[in-house]
Design a protein around this motif. Structure first.
Motif, PDB file in Angstrom:
ATOM      1  N   VAL A  54       0.841  -1.415  -0.015  1.00 36.18           N
ATOM      2  CA  VAL A  54       0.124   0.069  -0.050  1.00 36.18           C
ATOM      3  C   VAL A  54       0.820   1.206  -0.011  1.00 36.18           C
ATOM      4  CG1 VAL A  54      -1.680   1.151   1.260  1.00 36.18           C
ATOM      5  CG2 VAL A  54      -1.908  -1.250   1.397  1.00 36.18           C
ATOM      6  N   ARG A  55       1.812   1.402   0.893  1.00 36.42           N
ATOM      7  CA  ARG A  55       2.721   2.219   0.869  1.00 36.42           C
ATOM      8  C   ARG A  55       3.592   2.713  -0.460  1.00 36.42           C
ATOM      9  NH1 ARG A  55       3.720   0.843   6.456  1.00 36.42           N
ATOM     10  NH2 ARG A  55       2.420   2.232   7.853  1.00 36.42           N
ATOM     11  N   ARG A  56       4.082   1.332  -0.869  1.00 36.03           N
ATOM     12  CA  ARG A  56       4.955   1.518  -2.043  1.00 36.03           C
ATOM     13  C   ARG A  56       3.957   2.066  -3.150  1.00 36.03           C
ATOM     14  NH1 ARG A  56       7.214  -4.219  -3.069  1.00 36.03           N
ATOM     15  NH2 ARG A  56       8.230  -3.944  -1.026  1.00 36.03           N
ATOM     16  N   ALA A  57       2.775   1.652  -3.319  1.00 38.96           N
ATOM     17  CA  ALA A  57       1.910   2.044  -4.492  1.00 38.96           C
ATOM     18  C   ALA A  57       1.666   3.703  -4.237  1.00 38.96           C
ATOM     19  CB  ALA A  57       0.675   1.419  -4.386  1.00 38.96           C
ATOM     20  N   ARG A  58       1.670   4.225  -2.956  1.00 40.67           N
ATOM     21  CA  ARG A  58       1.504   5.494  -2.808  1.00 40.67           C
ATOM     22  C   ARG A  58       2.460   6.406  -3.274  1.00 40.67           C
ATOM     23  NH1 ARG A  58      -1.574   5.289   3.040  1.00 40.67           N
ATOM     24  NH2 ARG A  58      -3.429   4.463   2.427  1.00 40.67           N
ATOM     25  N   ARG A  59       3.532   5.570  -3.047  1.00 37.85           N
ATOM     26  CA  ARG A  59       4.936   6.531  -3.405  1.00 37.85           C
ATOM     27  C   ARG A  59       5.143   6.583  -4.808  1.00 37.85           C
ATOM     28  NH1 ARG A  59       7.494   3.522   0.855  1.00 37.85           N
ATOM     29  NH2 ARG A  59       8.441   2.084  -0.898  1.00 37.85           N
ATOM     30  N   GLY A  60       4.447   5.607  -5.519  1.00 32.63           N
ATOM     31  CA  GLY A  60       4.387   5.535  -6.967  1.00 32.63           C
ATOM     32  C   GLY A  60       5.506   4.482  -7.513  1.00 32.63           C
ATOM     33  N   ASP A  61       5.728   3.616  -6.463  1.00 37.92           N
ATOM     34  CA  ASP A  61       6.979   2.496  -6.804  1.00 37.92           C
ATOM     35  C   ASP A  61       6.167   1.364  -6.571  1.00 37.92           C
ATOM     36  OD1 ASP A  61       8.991   1.016  -6.461  1.00 37.92           O
ATOM     37  OD2 ASP A  61       9.441   1.478  -4.427  1.00 37.92           O
ATOM     38  N   GLY A  62       6.178   0.897  -7.811  1.00 40.48           N
ATOM     39  CA  GLY A  62       5.371  -0.717  -7.865  1.00 40.48           C
ATOM     40  C   GLY A  62       4.101  -0.461  -8.401  1.00 40.48           C
ATOM     41  N   GLY A  63       3.496   0.649  -8.991  1.00 37.71           N
ATOM     42  CA  GLY A  63       2.292   0.518  -9.566  1.00 37.71           C
ATOM     43  C   GLY A  63       1.187   1.017  -8.866  1.00 37.71           C
ATOM     44  N   SER A  64      -0.060   1.063  -9.268  1.00 38.23           N
ATOM     45  CA  SER A  64      -1.272   1.307  -8.331  1.00 38.23           C
ATOM     46  C   SER A  64      -1.737   0.072  -7.737  1.00 38.23           C
ATOM     47  CB  SER A  64      -2.205   2.454  -9.196  1.00 38.23           C
ATOM     48  OG  SER A  64      -2.658   1.430 -10.139  1.00 38.23           O
ATOM     49  N   LEU A  65      -2.445   0.116  -6.710  1.00 40.21           N
ATOM     50  CA  LEU A  65      -3.257  -0.896  -6.192  1.00 40.21           C
ATOM     51  C   LEU A  65      -4.564  -0.571  -6.330  1.00 40.21           C
ATOM     52  CD1 LEU A  65      -1.395  -3.123  -4.695  1.00 40.21           C
ATOM     53  CD2 LEU A  65      -1.879  -1.958  -2.463  1.00 40.21           C
ATOM     54  N   GLY A  66      -5.415  -1.712  -6.817  1.00 36.02           N
ATOM     55  CA  GLY A  66      -6.793  -1.465  -6.886  1.00 36.02           C
ATOM     56  C   GLY A  66      -7.565  -2.793  -6.297  1.00 36.02           C
ATOM     57  N   PRO A  67      -8.786  -2.802  -6.422  1.00 33.05           N
ATOM     58  CA  PRO A  67      -9.576  -3.760  -5.681  1.00 33.05           C
ATOM     59  C   PRO A  67      -9.321  -5.228  -6.413  1.00 33.05           C
ATOM     60  CG  PRO A  67     -11.217  -1.819  -6.110  1.00 33.05           C
ATOM     61  CD  PRO A  67      -9.808  -1.630  -6.735  1.00 33.05           C
ATOM     62  N   GLN A  68      -8.675  -5.054  -7.669  1.00 33.28           N
ATOM     63  CA  GLN A  68      -8.480  -6.303  -8.348  1.00 33.28           C
ATOM     64  C   GLN A  68      -7.174  -6.752  -7.739  1.00 33.28           C
ATOM     65  OE1 GLN A  68      -8.238  -3.422  -9.653  1.00 33.28           O
ATOM     66  NE2 GLN A  68      -6.216  -2.867 -10.375  1.00 33.28           N
ATOM     67  N   ASP A  69      -6.217  -6.063  -6.956  1.00 29.71           N
ATOM     68  CA  ASP A  69      -5.242  -6.670  -6.332  1.00 29.71           C
ATOM     69  C   ASP A  69      -5.270  -7.533  -5.073  1.00 29.71           C
ATOM     70  OD1 ASP A  69      -3.361  -6.017  -8.362  1.00 29.71           O
ATOM     71  OD2 ASP A  69      -3.848  -3.798  -7.631  1.00 29.71           O
ATOM     72  N   ARG A  70      -6.539  -7.123  -4.629  1.00 31.51           N
ATOM     73  CA  ARG A  70      -6.892  -8.055  -3.387  1.00 31.51           C
ATOM     74  C   ARG A  70      -6.802  -9.336  -3.370  1.00 31.51           C
ATOM     75  NH1 ARG A  70     -11.129  -8.635  -0.086  1.00 31.51           N
ATOM     76  NH2 ARG A  70     -10.585  -7.371   1.989  1.00 31.51           N
ATOM     77  N   ARG A  71      -6.046  -9.913  -2.560  1.00 36.84           N
ATOM     78  CA  ARG A  71      -5.902 -11.307  -2.646  1.00 36.84           C
ATOM     79  C   ARG A  71      -5.592 -11.984  -1.417  1.00 36.84           C
ATOM     80  NH1 ARG A  71      -2.212  -9.883  -6.893  1.00 36.84           N
ATOM     81  NH2 ARG A  71      -4.103 -10.774  -8.046  1.00 36.84           N
ATOM     82  N   ARG A  72      -5.642 -13.512  -1.317  1.00 42.52           N
ATOM     83  CA  ARG A  72      -5.516 -13.834   0.041  1.00 42.52           C
ATOM     84  C   ARG A  72      -3.823 -14.213   0.100  1.00 42.52           C
ATOM     85  NH1 ARG A  72      -7.776 -16.260   4.169  1.00 42.52           N
ATOM     86  NH2 ARG A  72      -6.821 -18.093   5.288  1.00 42.52           N
ATOM     87  N   LEU A  73      -3.356 -13.610   1.157  1.00 45.05           N
ATOM     88  CA  LEU A  73      -1.807 -13.656   1.243  1.00 45.05           C
ATOM     89  C   LEU A  73      -1.385 -14.326   2.545  1.00 45.05           C
ATOM     90  CD1 LEU A  73      -1.839  -9.581   0.687  1.00 45.05           C
ATOM     91  CD2 LEU A  73      -0.810 -11.458  -0.914  1.00 45.05           C
ATOM     92  N   LEU A  74      -2.015 -14.465   3.595  1.00 44.68           N
ATOM     93  CA  LEU A  74      -1.692 -15.405   4.423  1.00 44.68           C
ATOM     94  C   LEU A  74      -2.482 -16.219   5.068  1.00 44.68           C
ATOM     95  CD1 LEU A  74      -0.356 -12.426   6.761  1.00 44.68           C
ATOM     96  CD2 LEU A  74       1.002 -13.844   5.685  1.00 44.68           C
ATOM     97  N   ASP A  75      -1.958 -17.422   5.426  1.00 47.22           N
ATOM     98  CA  ASP A  75      -2.961 -18.519   6.286  1.00 47.22           C
ATOM     99  C   ASP A  75      -2.782 -18.367   7.700  1.00 47.22           C
ATOM    100  OD1 ASP A  75      -4.806 -20.041   4.577  1.00 47.22           O
ATOM    101  OD2 ASP A  75      -2.669 -20.562   3.372  1.00 47.22           O
ATOM    102  N   LEU A  76      -3.931 -17.776   8.269  1.00 49.41           N
ATOM    103  CA  LEU A  76      -3.785 -17.641   9.647  1.00 49.41           C
ATOM    104  C   LEU A  76      -5.152 -17.979  10.337  1.00 49.41           C
ATOM    105  CD1 LEU A  76      -2.255 -13.887   9.891  1.00 49.41           C
ATOM    106  CD2 LEU A  76      -1.281 -16.027  10.415  1.00 49.41           C
ATOM    107  N   PRO A  77      -4.990 -18.444  11.606  1.00 52.45           N
ATOM    108  CA  PRO A  77      -6.176 -19.000  12.230  1.00 52.45           C
ATOM    109  C   PRO A  77      -6.903 -17.806  12.262  1.00 52.45           C
ATOM    110  CG  PRO A  77      -4.434 -19.711  13.270  1.00 52.45           C
ATOM    111  CD  PRO A  77      -3.747 -18.787  12.209  1.00 52.45           C
TER     112      PRO A  77
END
Ligand SMILES: [Zn+2]
Ligand SMILES: [Zn+2]
Length: 341
Positions: free
Chosen positions: A73-96
């Motif tokens: 999120v921070r990287r995208a705001r700095r313009g470093d790593g492209g923008s972030l949109g709802p299409q980028d939401r994904r399962r990233l961690l497997d936590l209880p």
């Protein structure tokens, strides 16, 4: 640099003298990007939080692995790593589902900096505001979870603080990640949300606005409304007259004290769950500092654009809405409540 709210476009008490009885104050916080320290009031800055103290966590059962990586999120705001949109939401961690997730530190306010900030329990003078970064709470299963921590700042002054401070690796929504902002508190006059005034007064306010709107429309026929100013306020053919809700009562933006707006749900009772006393507004977290109605834009920010760009904190609640946190006036130690508008 200080921030100065322009005078209201008209003196509403000259038209409705009975509003004097409801006149209150609120402190606009005017957050702007900066580099606050633990000794400063801030949004998104480091908290005065001694390393030995447990950081607030959310253990309510819900998914805590789907969303965005906080660093992305921070990287995208700095313009470093492209923008972030709802299409980028994904399962990233497997936590209880009850794995303790660090809550996000949204803000800390020292009473010495904020005239309308009520005292905390036992005279505590430092308010520290947290939120779970997932909209997954309450009866609906989609609600917000907020945590307010009150501290006596003198007891923690000079303590060693964690650097960096705990934060969740994944957030359900990027609007929970605040940008570091310093504050420029300014106390202004405010009046209640119209729906909280006596019904008879509220009706006369409505009638007064309708009348002025009709007058302005009649003038429009003779003199076309071509000059809308550089901001394109309102963006339609509505005559640009000051309105009680937008220009004269409750200011937009982050602020402490004053009156809550109820523009999304209409007013509903906000009573203390311990002693049933009607609660009062402690703090408002707003997605924008001003919107299409720019009458509240500080004079120092005259060149800055209207909605949707006026969001220095990048914090968003609801659909570009606001979070209102309430306190019990009878006992500041009673649990806070909140509403999203
Ligand atoms: Zn949670
Ligand atoms: Zn109470």
């Amino acid at each position: 640099m200080t921030r100065t709210t322009p005078p209201r476009p008209l003196d509403v008490e000259a038209v409705f003298p009975e509003l004097a009885a409801y006149r209150g104050t609120t402190t606009r916080l005017h957050p702007r990007p900066g580099a606050p320290t633990v000794a400063d009031s801030s949004v998104g800055g480091p908290l005065l939080w001694p390393t030995g103290e447990a950081w607030p966590v959310c253990t309510e059962p819900h998914d805590r692995g789907t969303g965005y990586r906080t660093r992305d999120v921070r990287r995208a705001r700095r313009g470093d790593g492209g923008s972030l949109g709802p299409q980028d939401r994904r399962r990233l961690l497997d936590l209880p589902d009850d794995h303790p997730v660090p809550m996000i530190a949204l803000a800390q306010l020292y009473r010495r900096d904020v005239p309308d900030l009520r005292p905390g329990p036992d005279g505590a003078d430092l308010l520290q505001l947290f939120a779970c970064p997932f909209d997954a709470h309450g009866r609906s299963g989609h609600g917000t979870k907020v945590h307010v921590h009150w501290r006596h700042s003198a007891e923690a002054a000079g303590a060693e603080v964690a650097d960096p401070q705990p934060e969740p690796e994944v957030v359900g929504f990027d609007g929970y990640v605040p940008e570091p902002c310093v504050l420029h508190p300014e106390q202004v006059v405010t009046y209640p949300f119209a729906g909280c005034l006596p019904e008879e007064l509220c009706e006369r306010l409505d009638a007064w606005e309708d009348e002025r709107e009709e007058e302005a429309e009649e003038q429009t026929v003779e003199q076309p409304w071509t000059d809308r100013g550089p901001d394109g306020d309102h963006g339609d053919e509505t005559p640009d007259i000051p309105r009680y809700q937008y220009d004269l009562s409750v200011p937009p933006g982050w602020r402490a004290g004053g009156y809550a707006s109820w523009h999304t749900t209409d007013p509903y009772p906000m009573d203390c769950q311990v002693c049933a006393t009607p609660m009062e507004l402690l703090l408002t977290v707003d997605s924008g500092e001003w919107d299409g109605t720019v009458s509240w834009r500080p004079v120092e920010d005259a060149g800055l654009p209207p909605h949707p760009h006026a969001s220095p904190t990048q914090v968003v609640f609801g659909r570009w809405g606001e979070l209102n946190v309430f306190a019990c006036p009878g006992d500041p130690g009673h649990p806070h409540r909140w509403s999203i508008q």
